[in-house]
Structures are given as C-alpha cells and as structure tokens.
Design an enzyme around this catalytic site. Structure first.
Site, PDB file in Angstrom:
ATOM      1  N   HIS A   2      -9.540   1.723  -1.573  1.00 29.26           N
ATOM      2  CA  HIS A   2      -8.096   1.524  -1.397  1.00 29.26           C
ATOM      3  C   HIS A   2      -7.500   0.935  -2.673  1.00 29.26           C
ATOM      4  CE1 HIS A   2      -4.253   0.806   0.205  1.00 29.26           C
ATOM      5  NE2 HIS A   2      -4.564   0.384   1.409  1.00 29.26           N
ATOM      6  N   HIS A  48      -3.498   7.911   5.457  1.00 26.84           N
ATOM      7  CA  HIS A  48      -3.590   6.573   4.879  1.00 26.84           C
ATOM      8  C   HIS A  48      -5.025   6.087   5.068  1.00 26.84           C
ATOM      9  CE1 HIS A  48      -2.148   3.010   3.085  1.00 26.84           C
ATOM     10  NE2 HIS A  48      -2.404   2.250   4.127  1.00 26.84           N
ATOM     11  N   GLU A  80      -2.850   5.611  13.212  1.00 24.07           N
ATOM     12  CA  GLU A  80      -2.469   6.786  12.433  1.00 24.07           C
ATOM     13  C   GLU A  80      -2.781   8.079  13.203  1.00 24.07           C
ATOM     14  OE1 GLU A  80      -4.078   6.943   8.459  1.00 24.07           O
ATOM     15  OE2 GLU A  80      -2.650   8.509   7.888  1.00 24.07           O
ATOM     16  N   PHE A 105       1.327  -2.880   4.690  1.00 20.27           N
ATOM     17  CA  PHE A 105       1.632  -4.194   5.242  1.00 20.27           C
ATOM     18  C   PHE A 105       3.138  -4.419   5.050  1.00 20.27           C
ATOM     19  CE2 PHE A 105      -2.607  -6.716   4.685  1.00 20.27           C
ATOM     20  CZ  PHE A 105      -3.170  -5.971   5.697  1.00 20.27           C
ATOM     21  N   CYS A 117       0.814  -1.226   0.000  1.00 21.13           N
ATOM     22  CA  CYS A 117       0.000   0.000   0.000  1.00 21.13           C
ATOM     23  C   CYS A 117       0.838   1.262   0.000  1.00 21.13           C
ATOM     24  CB  CYS A 117      -0.929  -0.007   1.207  1.00 21.13           C
ATOM     25  SG  CYS A 117      -1.777  -1.569   1.378  1.00 21.13           S
ATOM     26  N   LYS A 168      -9.894   7.588   0.654  1.00 18.46           N
ATOM     27  CA  LYS A 168     -10.279   6.189   0.422  1.00 18.46           C
ATOM     28  C   LYS A 168     -11.766   5.988   0.682  1.00 18.46           C
ATOM     29  CE  LYS A 168      -5.833   3.893   1.277  1.00 18.46           C
ATOM     30  NZ  LYS A 168      -4.982   4.985   1.794  1.00 18.46           N
TER      31      LYS A 168
END
Lengths: 90, 402
Positions: free
Chosen positions: B331, B294, B305, B390, B162, B326
C-alpha cells in the site's frame, strides 16, 4: 495485587466509555459500554502503557486474537494473565 | 467538453524502477513484500513492507539536488521523467504556460521530518538542515516536477490519505476536460517507510504480520510500500494532431464522502463513488471488465468493497474481474492509486489483468472473481480504479481502451 490490576483495567475502560468505574460491571460487553473499534484500540494502548505490557491484538479480527475481549471481566482476567506472564508474579 | 487521454506513464515502486519492469512483475504475479531495512527497525513490531529495492539516490541525483529532494520528491521526479519522455512532449511557449502538475501524497517529505525530529529530540542537536522546510513540505514533489519540466500552468498537491493519487488524477482530468489545460502531469508519490512512519501505523493494529492477502481467507491486514506513479494526461485532439501513442482514455471520475467514521469504510459511500464514475464516463456497467480494487487486505476494507461492488454492479459483479495489486507492491498510501492505474492501463491496452497474489482461499465475505494468484488474458474495454481513504474520502476513476 491482582485486584488492583482489575480495578485499574476497569477504570481505563470506564474512562473510554465516559462512565464512573463503579458503573462498569464484569458481565458487561464492550458494546454495552458503547466502546467501538477505535475506542478499543485506544483502551488497549492505555492498558499497555499502564502495566508496561504487550497485548496481542489485531484490529482486523478482534475475535481471533488471543486477547479475550468478550466482556469487561474477561478483559480484566486477560490483563492479569499478561501482567503475570510478562512481569512475573503480580 | 474535451476528451482526455493518457500519453505517458512512469513509475518507480517496489516492483521495479520503471513501467516495463512493473508490468512484467504484475504479469508474473511477483510479490515485493519483505523484511524492512532501516534504522531502528528492531524497535518495531511491524517489520515487513515493500521498499524500492536497490534504490541509490546518488545514482539518480547530484549532491545539490539531494539537499533539496526528499525521497518522496525523488520518486515523483523519476516517475514524471519517464512519463513525459514517453509522451514525447517538450514544454515551451504557450503549451508550457498552460500545462501544469497535480500530484497526490499523504505525508510528503516524511523522511526529512523523521530525520529532523530525531536530530533535535533524540540527538539533542539545536540545528537542522537549512532546507528542511522546502524539503518536507507536501507540495515539494509537485513543485520540483513543475520546475524540472517548465510546467507553468496550474500546479498543486492533493492530500486525501490513501485516495490522494486518485483525487489528483481526477483533478488533472477535469483541468484537461474543461479546456483549462491542454496537458497535465499527474499521479502521486509516497515515502514513509522509516521508524516514525511505521511506528505510527503500528498503533492502529491493522498491519499484517505475514504479508498482504487481499480478499483471501486468513488475511491479517495491510502492508506499507513506497514509490510513485506519474501520467501525462492530454487533450485527445492535441494528442492525435501530433500523432502521439495513446495508452488509454480517461473517461470519468467521481468522488464521494462517507461523512461517518474516520477509519471505518462505508459500503454506501464507496458504491456511490463507483456509480458516479460510471455515470460520468457514460459507461453502462456491463461494459466494465476489470476493477482495480482498493483491496488493502484489512478485514473491513475488503468486505465493504466487495459489498459496494455488488451494489453498484448488480448481477454484472459476478462477471467482473476484481484484483488488488497491493498484494504485490503493498500500500503506497498517497501514491498507491497512481501505481495501480498502471494495472488498469495494462488491462485495457494489453488485455492482461494483474492478479491478486498471496491468495490462499476464497473468503465468503468477498464472493467476487479476484483473479487469484495468476494474471489473466482478457479483452477489457473499460476498467475502474477504486480508492477509499481514511476520512471516508472515496475517489474512483474510469478508463476506456483507446
């Protein structure tokens, strides 16, 4: 056989925790066994495969899922219930 | 060190087939998430996502091109075409020899892989299309952008899940800042909305059932999208000499690694990346007005976050606008940072901050101004774009108004 479901579920959790099934007690929590969030998702996958059932579980908010993961005994009970519900009389 | 500016932007994503349509959708706070439509979707438990609506490959590319271009490559080519056209650059001579392409993707030609596996495993065929390898390889999109526009300098693909797009844009920024390349085309592309792509994600059990609600109470996870974003990064003097329209300045970039867990994000790793981007840009934290988060909509990301932003910004965190687009385009995995950079440019250039839509109620774990549901007019001098992947790869870009 409900007792068979319980012992198979306990075996699956024991494998994730790298323990002997005999060392896993109903009153232990996943934290006690050292099963973290990834290992839990893997355990649920193994349970679904073993019993051919769908387990309602969202890793975003495990506590809010219908599937009770508060202890080994609770998980075994929840699996028994799901097998009964989804596969008819066990 | 050279200064680096953005002189072109392009996209195709669930919100629209170009930048104008995408920014209009962000302004309206439109959500592109809906029922997924592809083969065997009925065998999935996750059936929502954000596909590029009404996309017809045959209207964009001819038969020979389509034999070589996976959907991921198609999206990248469309976005790069728009960005380069806006920049007004045409590449020849020394400019062509020194300029290049760095694109991000997580899974490259995922549709080609899925279709080829289906052919040999499910349908029992013993042969796949002869161009399967050049179509599915992760660097295919980057290669085709380079070929199409005669970009003969450094070209490569970055894959960090990502964070792929932010890492790619950061690399392009460095290449221009260091003087190695006068111009770099950069961004990212992703197209894995197919049976195998969603089936794999289902397994992690972090996908939302209803829609994507970043930072909102009642959020149930992430939703996948597809598409691409592309930018022309240009050395500032080069752009000014030719009288180019400068969209924004890329002022800084930082990367960190959590070095802890393969999926769970780390507050410390994210905060270090945010601080690093501010330092690299020479920005005081009080100068930042907007952060494109994010903001995946998972419990873990959003909570972590917000905590990281609070750590990095201190008291100024309460005056920041933080939104996750998003919630609108979903995403885009390896392409997500590129599409999200459009919202960052809109903030510093047009003074318009994209909202976090689908927001129902504030989550006490996310106590920031998340610009709920409606876009907001505000003068923003500098803004950040966060990407936390990730693997614990964190990449944060810092932009200033031109």
């Amino acid at each position: 056989m409900p007792s068979d479901i319980r012992s198979r579920t306990r075996t699956i959790l024991a494998e994730q925790a790298l323990l002997n099934p005999s060392d896993v007690a109903d009153d232990q929590s996943l934290q006690d066994l050292g099963i973290d969030s990834l290992a839990l998702v893997e355990s649920i996958f193994a349970i679904e495969e073993a019993f051919d059932i769908q387990v309602p579980f969202n890793a975003n908010d495990p506590q809010a899922s219908e599937f009770d993961i508060s202890s080994v005994g609770a998980i075994c009970g929840a699996v028994e219930h799901l097998v009964r519900e989804q596969k008819g009389a066990a | 060190m050279k200064r680096v500016v953005v002189t072109g932007a392009g996209t195709i994503n669930p919100l629209g087939p170009d930048v104008a349509a995408t920014l209009a959708a962000m302004r309206e706070g439109r959500c592109a998430i809906g029922p997924l439509d592809f083969r065997d979707v009925d065998r999935l438990s996750v059936r929502i996502g954000a596909q590029v609506p009404g996309y017809d490959p045959a209207a964009r590319f001819d038969r020979q091109q389509l034999a070589l271009y996976d959907r991921c490559t198609q999206f990248a080519l469309i976005a790069a075409e728009e960005a380069i056209a806006q920049s007004g650059l045409s590449f020849d001579g020394e400019l062509a020899e020194r300029s290049g392409v760095v694109l991000g993707t997580s899974d490259g030609g995922h549709n080609t892989r899925d279709e080829s596996y289906r052919a040999v495993y499910e349908e029992g065929k013993n042969r796949v299309h002869p161009f399967t390898v050049p179509k599915l390889m992760n660097n295919a999109a980057c290669a085709h952008v380079s070929m199409r526009h005669d970009l003969r300098g450094p070209s490569y693909t970055v894959a960090s899940a990502c964070a792929s797009s932010n890492h790619a844009i950061g690399q392009a920024f460095w290449l221009v800042r260091s003087g190695l390349a006068p111009v770099m085309v950069t961004g990212g592309s992703e197209a894995m909305l197919n049976f195998g792509g969603i089936k794999a994600w289902e397994g992690l059990r972090v996908m939302a059932r209803d829609t994507c609600r970043p930072f909102s109470l009642g959020r149930t996870g992430m939703v996948q999208g597809e598409g691409a974003g592309a930018f022309v990064l240009e050395e500032r003097e080069h752009a000014m000499r030719r009288g180019a329209d400068i969209l924004a300045e890329v002022a800084g970039f930082a990367m960190t690694s959590d070095a802890s867990d393969i999926v769970m994000p780390s507050r410390e790793g994210a905060a270090r990346a945010i601080r690093g981007a501010l330092r690299d840009a020479g920005l005081d934290r009080s100068e930042v007005g907007y952060v494109n988060a994010h903001g995946t909509g998972t419990a873990a990301n959003d909570r972590t976050e917000c905590a990281a932003l609070a750590d990095a910004f201190g008291a100024h965190a309460d005056r920041l606008m933080v939104s996750s687009t998003k919630s609108m385009h979903a995403h885009l995995i390896g392409g997500t940072g590129a599409v999200e950079l459009l919202a960052v440019i809109m903030a510093v250039r047009d003074g318009l901050v994209a909202p976090t839509v689908n927001h129902e109620a504030p989550d006490p774990d996310c106590p920031l101004d998340v610009v709920p549901n409606e876009a907001r007019e505000a003068k923003v001098g500098a803004a950040l774009s966060n990407a936390f992947a990730f693997g614990g790869h964190n990449a944060v870009l810092a932009l200033r108004a031109a």
